[in-house]
Design an enzyme around this catalytic site. Structure first.
Site: not given
Length: 223
Positions: A66, A188, A68, A79
């Site tokens: 998703d 993760h 930020y 990321f």
């Protein structure tokens, strides 16, 4: 509808842009804007991952979940954050593992555009999000689109490294033909799970070993 996306991707994905689910995404985003919602990333950066990493140049796919959802953070690369924005905790952990694995110095910024320009497709499963509401656009059809992206990369290319970090990313493994690509899985990099197998995964060096072994230029991970 004319989607502003890099030509090799436009050709690869042309059938997706006319499918009902994609037209629903477009209608949903227009309705969100009409109702005064703030959406990240800005419209001109929604397809930034594709525009920075043409289909013809993809070597690695790094799948995020998703964008930020804070002001100024998302710029269309998984990321990654824009220059001047402090790296979020997951990205800090990515840099720690990169340093431990390869000796690359921990960067002073969190903008991963340099990776994307070398063939690392920084793909989020959802390409948009409502401000301050994580996963708010995860059910509007983006998964259909990004699953198609993964399937097309898998079907039409060879010797791609897929980096699947965390349970969500690993659920995409079934879309990948592992007879001709390398799938690397780990926990993760979030502070909640990084100690459960992300730290020590050595995915950066393993990626380059695989690329070099297949006579493909390695990624310069230094930012």
């Amino acid at each position: 509808m004319d989607v502003k996306i890099e030509p090799s991707w436009k050709e690869t994905l042309k059938q997706e842009f006319t499918k009902p689910y994609f037209l629903q995404i477009v209608a949903f985003l227009k309705a969100e804007k009409m109702s005064g919602k703030t959406i990240y990333p800005p419209g001109n950066l929604i397809f930034n991952a594709f525009n920075t990493t043409p289909f013809d140049q993809v070597k690695v796919v790094l799948l995020g979940q998703d964008p930020y959802h804070g002001p100024g953070q998302a710029h269309g690369l998984s990321f990654s954050v824009s220059n001047g924005v402090p790296p979020p905790p997951s990205l800090i952990n990515i840099f720690k593992e990169l340093h431990q694995d390869t000796g690359v110095p921990i960067p002073q910024h969190g903008n991963l555009t340099h990776w994307a320009q070398q063939g690392v497709l920084l793909l989020n499963a959802s390409l948009t999000v409502r401000a301050n509401e994580p996963m708010s656009h995860s059910k509007i059809g983006w998964a259909d689109f990004t699953n198609a992206v993964i399937e097309k990369v898998s079907a039409r290319k060879e010797h791609i490294v897929f980096l699947l970090w965390g349970k969500f990313a690993q659920e995409k493994q079934s879309l990948i033909d592992e007879t001709k690509h390398l799938v690397l899985k780990a926990a993760h990099p979030s502070p909640l799970s990084a100690h459960a197998g992300f730290f020590g995964c050595r995915h950066f060096s393993k990626t380059n070993e695989y690329l070099v072994g297949n006579r493909i230029d390695p990624i310069d991970w230094k930012l």
